[in-house]
Design a protein around this motif. Structure first.
Motif, PDB file in Angstrom:
ATOM      1  N   MET A   1       0.609  -1.214  -0.264  1.00  0.00           N
ATOM      2  CA  MET A   1      -0.297   0.194   0.019  1.00  0.00           C
ATOM      3  C   MET A   1       0.883   1.651  -0.335  1.00  0.00           C
ATOM      4  SD  MET A   1      -3.916  -0.210   2.038  1.00  0.00           S
ATOM      5  CE  MET A   1      -3.171  -0.016   3.566  1.00  0.00           C
ATOM      6  N   TYR A   2       0.441   2.023  -0.559  1.00  0.00           N
ATOM      7  CA  TYR A   2       1.776   3.694  -0.959  1.00  0.00           C
ATOM      8  C   TYR A   2       1.052   4.186   0.270  1.00  0.00           C
ATOM      9  CZ  TYR A   2       1.540   2.840  -5.999  1.00  0.00           C
ATOM     10  OH  TYR A   2       2.550   2.549  -6.917  1.00  0.00           O
ATOM     11  N   GLN A  32     -13.369  -2.475   3.473  1.00  0.00           N
ATOM     12  CA  GLN A  32     -13.626  -3.939   3.297  1.00  0.00           C
ATOM     13  C   GLN A  32     -13.954  -3.440   2.023  1.00  0.00           C
ATOM     14  OE1 GLN A  32     -14.189  -6.147   5.759  1.00  0.00           O
ATOM     15  NE2 GLN A  32     -12.903  -4.478   6.815  1.00  0.00           N
ATOM     16  N   LEU A  35     -10.190  -0.722   1.501  1.00  0.00           N
ATOM     17  CA  LEU A  35      -8.331  -0.994   2.159  1.00  0.00           C
ATOM     18  C   LEU A  35      -8.189  -1.927   0.490  1.00  0.00           C
ATOM     19  CD1 LEU A  35      -8.345  -1.345   5.888  1.00  0.00           C
ATOM     20  CD2 LEU A  35      -7.037   1.229   4.757  1.00  0.00           C
ATOM     21  N   LYS A  39      -4.294  -1.771  -1.264  1.00  0.00           N
ATOM     22  CA  LYS A  39      -3.524  -3.265  -1.510  1.00  0.00           C
ATOM     23  C   LYS A  39      -3.375  -2.942  -3.033  1.00  0.00           C
ATOM     24  CE  LYS A  39      -5.165  -5.888   2.387  1.00  0.00           C
ATOM     25  NZ  LYS A  39      -5.451  -6.062   2.759  1.00  0.00           N
TER      26      LYS A  39
ATOM     27  N   GLU B  20      -0.433   3.674   7.076  1.00  0.00           N
ATOM     28  CA  GLU B  20      -1.203   2.373   6.076  1.00  0.00           C
ATOM     29  C   GLU B  20      -1.400   1.295   6.491  1.00  0.00           C
ATOM     30  OE1 GLU B  20       1.021   5.217   5.162  1.00  0.00           O
ATOM     31  OE2 GLU B  20       2.771   4.048   4.519  1.00  0.00           O
ATOM     32  N   LEU B  22      -1.281  -1.948   8.219  1.00  0.00           N
ATOM     33  CA  LEU B  22      -2.828  -3.048   8.596  1.00  0.00           C
ATOM     34  C   LEU B  22      -2.450  -3.172  10.092  1.00  0.00           C
ATOM     35  CD1 LEU B  22      -2.303  -4.742   5.029  1.00  0.00           C
ATOM     36  CD2 LEU B  22      -4.264  -2.651   5.727  1.00  0.00           C
ATOM     37  N   ASP B  41      -4.529 -11.898   2.010  1.00  0.00           N
ATOM     38  CA  ASP B  41      -4.390 -10.333   2.091  1.00  0.00           C
ATOM     39  C   ASP B  41      -5.295  -9.731   1.196  1.00  0.00           C
ATOM     40  OD1 ASP B  41      -2.961  -8.520   3.216  1.00  0.00           O
ATOM     41  OD2 ASP B  41      -1.407  -8.972   1.277  1.00  0.00           O
ATOM     42  N   THR B  43      -8.616  -9.894   2.137  1.00  0.00           N
ATOM     43  CA  THR B  43     -10.021 -10.055   2.893  1.00  0.00           C
ATOM     44  C   THR B  43     -10.921 -11.673   2.543  1.00  0.00           C
ATOM     45  OG1 THR B  43     -10.273  -8.020   2.960  1.00  0.00           O
ATOM     46  CG2 THR B  43     -11.771  -8.532   4.135  1.00  0.00           C
ATOM     47  N   CYS B  60      -6.023  -7.624   8.335  1.00  0.00           N
ATOM     48  CA  CYS B  60      -5.781  -7.809   6.832  1.00  0.00           C
ATOM     49  C   CYS B  60      -5.870  -6.769   6.538  1.00  0.00           C
ATOM     50  CB  CYS B  60      -5.398  -8.972   5.996  1.00  0.00           C
ATOM     51  SG  CYS B  60      -7.127  -9.604   5.130  1.00  0.00           S
ATOM     52  N   SER B  61      -7.401  -6.350   6.711  1.00  0.00           N
ATOM     53  CA  SER B  61      -8.282  -4.996   6.543  1.00  0.00           C
ATOM     54  C   SER B  61      -8.782  -4.259   6.776  1.00  0.00           C
ATOM     55  CB  SER B  61      -9.762  -6.216   5.687  1.00  0.00           C
ATOM     56  OG  SER B  61      -9.114  -6.894   5.006  1.00  0.00           O
ATOM     57  N   LEU B  63      -6.942  -0.656   8.921  1.00  0.00           N
ATOM     58  CA  LEU B  63      -5.691   0.112   9.359  1.00  0.00           C
ATOM     59  C   LEU B  63      -5.075   0.022  11.357  1.00  0.00           C
ATOM     60  CD1 LEU B  63      -6.310   3.159   7.390  1.00  0.00           C
ATOM     61  CD2 LEU B  63      -4.722   1.077   6.844  1.00  0.00           C
TER      62      LEU B  63
END
Ligand SMILES: Cc1cc2nc3c(=O)[nH]c(=O)nc-3n(C[C@H](O)[C@H](O)[C@H](O)COP(=O)(O)OP(=O)(O)OC[C@H]3O[C@@H](n4cnc5c(N)ncnc54)[C@H](O)[C@@H]3O)c2cc1C
Ligand code: FES
Ligand code: FES
Lengths: 260, 157
Positions: A1-2, A32, A35, A39, B20, B22, B41, B43, B60-61, B63
């Motif tokens: 992810m940036y 959901q 994100l 990615k 960013e 996770l 990774d 969800t 993984c979903s 922050l």
């Protein structure tokens, strides 16, 4: 992810300000969808403005109208005694328990995935999308694939569902993703019959006038038999071609009426 | 960078993390709690399930910085000293795992499933358990023994 910068404002005005002060800022709710998009590098927002601190969670019932706050998670709608049972069933069928614990109604309809469940419920109930600026009728809100009437810096605050006499929902899951291969939401109220179809339209959720007319005459599964469902404008992919989806619309419309 | 303060398995932790990051990365890489697995990774698989304030989520979903001040429980925090949690014991008793990769997520999701059913005064049927584990994928067991394990733990929790 940036890299991105996270903000969690406590008021709507501050959220709008934070959004407008970033180069390419985006609102974040349950994450959901967003994100995962980040990615995959399909989105790289400079800033994320979390709307979960704005006090927009919860379900209120007043004068027959049920207002579901934008950050109310699917699990809360699924277990609510205040929402119409058809809507609770819709929410209970989204994804899996962990997705329902995080995903929100606001995020779902802001995203407007053509295979998502809520667009069918919102359009099928004739609900109103309430934002920080205005009220948008469902008929004017969903504009196409992943496209809505929302402005970049407009925040959905709630969705207001009117009282209906009958409502039902039936979904045929795409078994791997659990999104809708097709989903049909039907409702009947003083202002008429509504039939909203998701998962099938190449422009996203839509109302089916033929089914509405037939069900207005007779609110029975059998009334669906005589309706011609055209393949025009339907989606076709490896999971189902247009003929398959057209047939599913009828099958699910019957099941939705039977469940109402 | 944000200064993140979180309660993890009952202990307060504090770290500076990029925004960013996770939750799964924070747990595994910053805290070295590698019991939380990352399978897909995306969800889908549920190997990364942990509890946030008692509720199961896919780490993984989420922050990490969005959970400032919150309480997280991972598979490492489930046992009570040397005493396995009834769900862990049930997976062991029923041979509910083979390679074990999915197991932390399966157990965390199952604990929440059983706890929610108990709170609502509902008894879980086999069907409820299978549906309740729709977000957890196992490539080894064929699920039968996992379902048996959850049913056993449900009668003990
Ligand atoms: C494994 C899996 C299975 C799923 N299955 C289904 C399914 O069966 N049916 C289904 O319908 N969905 C499904 N989903 C999607 C899920 O319902 C998500 O909750 C939803 O799409 C996005 O909601 P969110 O709160 O997570 O939003 P986010 O991902 O945080 O945001 C999505 C978008 O909405 C915007 N946004 C969020 N809140 C607001 C707001 N209040 N105002 C304005 N804009 C806002 C964000 O900027 C972003 O563009 C699934 C997801 C996963 C990961
Ligand atoms: S790693 Fe999170 S769901 Fe697979
Ligand atoms: S035991 Fe190997 S994936 Fe489940």
């Amino acid at each position: 992810m940036y890299p991105t910068k996270y903000h969690k404002p406590a008021a709507v005005d501050a959220a709008v300000k934070a959004l407008n002060s970033g180069d390419d800022a985006k609102f974040l709710a349950g994450g959901q969808t967003l994100l995962a998009t980040m990615k995959q590098h399909l989105a790289s927002p400079s800033d994320l403005v979390d709307v979960r601190g704005l006090g927009l969670s919860g379900i209120k019932k007043a004068g027959g109208v049920v207002s579901v706050g934008a950050t109310t998670v699917h699990a809360a709608v699924a277990s609510s005694a205040d929402v119409h049972p058809a809507l609770a069933k819709l929410a209970a069928g989204i994804g899996d328990p962990m997705v329902r614990n995080m995903g929100t109604i606001g995020g779902s309809i802001a995203n407007n995935d053509p295979a998502a469940d809520y667009p069918a419920g919102v359009l099928g109930m004739g609900a109103t999308v309430v934002t920080n600026r205005r009220q948008i009728a469902a008929d004017d809100y969903f504009e196409g694939l992943f496209t809505t009437a929302l402005e970049e810096d407009e925040i959905i605050t709630a969705v207001a569902f009117p009282q209906v006499e009958r409502a039902g929902y039936a979904k045929f899951k795409q078994p791997a993703s659990r999104f809708c291969l097709v989903g049909v939401f039907v409702s009947k109220s003083a202002s008429g019959v509504r039939v909203a179809v998701t998962g099938a339209g190449s422009d996203g959720v839509f109302r089916h006038k033929g089914l509405e007319a037939a069900l207005a005459k007779s609110w029975t599964p059998a009334a669906v038999d005589s309706v011609e469902v055209s393949e025009d404008g339907l989606l076709s992919d490896i999971h189902g071609d247009t003929a398959y989806r057209a047939n599913l619309i009828k099958v699910l419309a019957k099941r939705a009426v039977a469940a109402s | 960078m944000t200064k993140l303060i979180m309660t993890v398995n009952g202990k307060k932790v504090s770290r500076d993390v990029p925004d960013e990051t996770l939750l799964s990365e924070f747990l595994r890489e910053s805290l070295r709690l590698t019991g939380t697995h990352v399978g897909c990774d995306t969800t889908q698989c549920g190997a990364c399930v942990v509890h946030v304030n008692g509720t199961a989520v896919k780490s993984c979903s989420v922050l990490a910085v969005s959970l400032n001040g919150e309480s997280v429980t991972t598979i490492e925090g489930l046992a009570d000293g040397g005493q396995l949690h009834p769900m862990q014991k049930a997976f062991n008793d029923n041979h509910g795992l083979q390679c074990g990769f999915c197991t932390p997520g399966m157990i965390m999701a199952s604990v929440d499933l059983v706890a929610k059913a108990k709170a609502a005064g509902r008894k879980l049927s086999e069907d409820d358990i299978r549906h309740g584990l729709e977000g957890n994928i196992c490539r080894c067991t064929g699920y039968h023994n996992i379902v048996k394990a959850v049913a056993q733990a449900a009668s003990e929790m």
